[in-house]
Design a protein around this motif. Structure first.
Motif, short mmCIF file in Angstrom:
data_model
loop_
_atom_site.label_atom_id
_atom_site.label_comp_id
_atom_site.label_asym_id
_atom_site.label_seq_id
_atom_site.Cartn_x
_atom_site.Cartn_y
_atom_site.Cartn_z
N MET A 1 40.26 46.15 36.70
CA MET A 1 39.54 45.06 36.03
C MET A 1 40.19 43.73 36.35
O MET A 1 39.58 42.81 36.84
CB MET A 1 39.56 45.31 34.52
N MET A 2 41.47 43.62 36.09
CA MET A 2 42.13 42.34 36.29
C MET A 2 42.45 42.14 37.77
O MET A 2 42.67 43.07 38.51
CB MET A 2 43.44 42.29 35.49
N GLY B 105 32.76 42.65 29.74
CA GLY B 105 34.21 42.48 29.59
C GLY B 105 34.66 43.02 28.24
O GLY B 105 33.89 43.00 27.27
N TYR B 223 40.68 35.80 30.06
CA TYR B 223 39.87 36.38 31.14
C TYR B 223 38.57 36.95 30.59
O TYR B 223 37.51 36.83 31.20
CB TYR B 223 40.70 37.45 31.85
N GLN B 227 34.59 36.27 31.62
CA GLN B 227 33.68 37.36 31.97
C GLN B 227 32.45 37.30 31.07
O GLN B 227 31.32 37.54 31.52
CB GLN B 227 34.40 38.71 31.81
N ARG B 253 36.24 31.12 37.51
CA ARG B 253 37.66 31.03 37.84
C ARG B 253 38.22 29.69 37.37
O ARG B 253 37.50 28.71 37.32
CB ARG B 253 37.86 31.14 39.36
#
Lengths: 68, 315
Positions: A1-2, B105, B223, B227, B253
């Motif tokens: 995932m990361m 996510g 993160y 997502q 990003r």
């Protein structure tokens, strides 16, 4: 995932002299850039992997983010 | 309950509580852009649990007033059942994650699961307020108090949106050193195939997401939050990607190495409507995992000299 867990899974290159054996990824040979890109495109569509270009006649495939 | 020499049962209180409680679950049952739940089966299971939750809330005070302590205790036990709701929703979303092109996510899944659990407690709370007021005052007051509690709880429970802390604008999509996909000065990823580069240049849209304040600065370092933005925007505006085309997947990003909390979104939407894309970005909920980031805390004042961060964020 990361990010950070990307793995090189295949290498396509036109630089036969630069190939070192012993790596974990299969190496495909194309005689010029067009053929390298064609092989990379096919491998990418078949295996669902990201294609990256090193701009020295070598392209490689890696697992995209989110697929592992 | 009741019967014999015990005090009369407050039926009105229970009924009023159940009505406002179920109403609250009904109102929070929005089938919005998240497209979940959107089937009759989803509605029914959510409503059934909402009904049970409001019954628990509505019964509590009448049971205490009727000196039915065993019943009241049992109700608290029943309330713990709703913890399973979160687990259930999490499992469902995790199961479909594998077949989603643009994933939600883990942070977003947790957030949605939590909201589902919370909405049942919301129904319970509304029912409790409604029935309590009915027991001590009057039928009408019970109904009014229930509705007021409903409004207040819905307002309190609605979280922040990305648009409140960040501002989105259009950015230019271009390629640095032939194959590095950029949105303005933010590097997104390496796109090796010429075919895909041309697709990005022709149909891709870049959106820069800039923080409005110190809190906005912290949000996108999560993160999962990024997502969630990619997922929501793709769900609303559509995305031209499929299995076998990983380099066309939308992504968010950070602008590195500047690291000032600015991020960029690159997406190839089905319909090239920039306003809709910006609106979609603004509408993404701020995730709980993204909130309690230390750089908005009082211990780490990155904003010294520019603006004060205003202390830690409770989450």
């Amino acid at each position: 995932m990361m990010a950070g867990s990307l793995t090189v899974t295949a290498i396509v290159t036109s630089r036969r002299d630069g190939i070192l054996y012993g790596g974990a990824a299969p190496v495909f040979y194309g005689k010029d850039h067009d053929e390298v890109e064609r092989i990379a495109l096919w491998l990418s569509r078949i295996t669902n992997m990201d294609v990256h270009d090193l701009h020295d006649g070598t392209m490689f495939l890696s697992l995209p983010k989110g697929s592992h | 309950m009741g019967g014999g020499s015990k005090p009369p049962v407050h039926w009105h209180a229970i009924v009023i509580g159940m009505i406002v409680g179920t109403l609250s679950r009904l109102l929070t049952l929005r089938s919005d852009y998240r497209q979940y739940p959107s089937t009759p089966a989803g509605y029914v299971s959510a409503l059934a649990l909402g009904l049970i939750a409001s019954f628990i809330g509505a019964e509590f005070v009448p049971a205490l007033v009727g000196k039915e302590y065993t019943a009241a205790t049992f109700l608290t036990v029943a309330a713990t059942q709703f913890r399973d709701v979160r687990k259930m929703e999490r499992e469902t979303l995790k199961n479909i994650e594998g077949s989603t092109l643009v994933e939600r996510g883990p942070g977003y899944i947790e957030g949605i699961a939590k909201v589902f659990e919370e909405r049942n407690y919301l129904a319970m709370g509304t029912a409790l307020v409604g029935s309590t007021v009915e027991v001590y005052f009057h039928l009408i007051w019970g109904a009014i108090a229930g509705l007021v509690a409903l409004g207040a709880l819905v307002l309190l429970a609605s979280g922040r949106r990305v648009g409140q802390v960040m501002v989105a604008r259009v950015g230019k999509i271009w390629f640095k050193e032939q194959s590095l996909l950029m949105v303005d000065d933010c590097m997104m990823m390496e796109v090796g195939l010429r075919e895909s580069q041309e697709k990005w240049l022709k149909e891709g849209v870049g959106i820069m997401i800039e923080p409005r304040n110190a809190k906005g600065q912290a949000v996108l370092w999560d993160y999962s939050q990024r997502q969630a933005i990619a997922h929501d925007v793709a769900a609303i505006c559509g995305v031209q990607t499929d299995v076998g085309y990983p380099e066309l997947t939308p992504l968010v990003r950070m602008t590195m190495p500047r690291g000032d909390g600015t991020a960029a979104l690159a997406i190839i939407p089905v319909q090239r409507d920039v306003d809709a894309l910006i609106h979609a970005v603004h509408n993404v909920p701020v995730l709980e995992t993204a909130k309690g980031h230390p750089i908005t805390g009082k211990f780490f004042d990155r904003q010294r000299g520019r603006e004060r961060s205003g202390g830690g964020e409770a989450s």
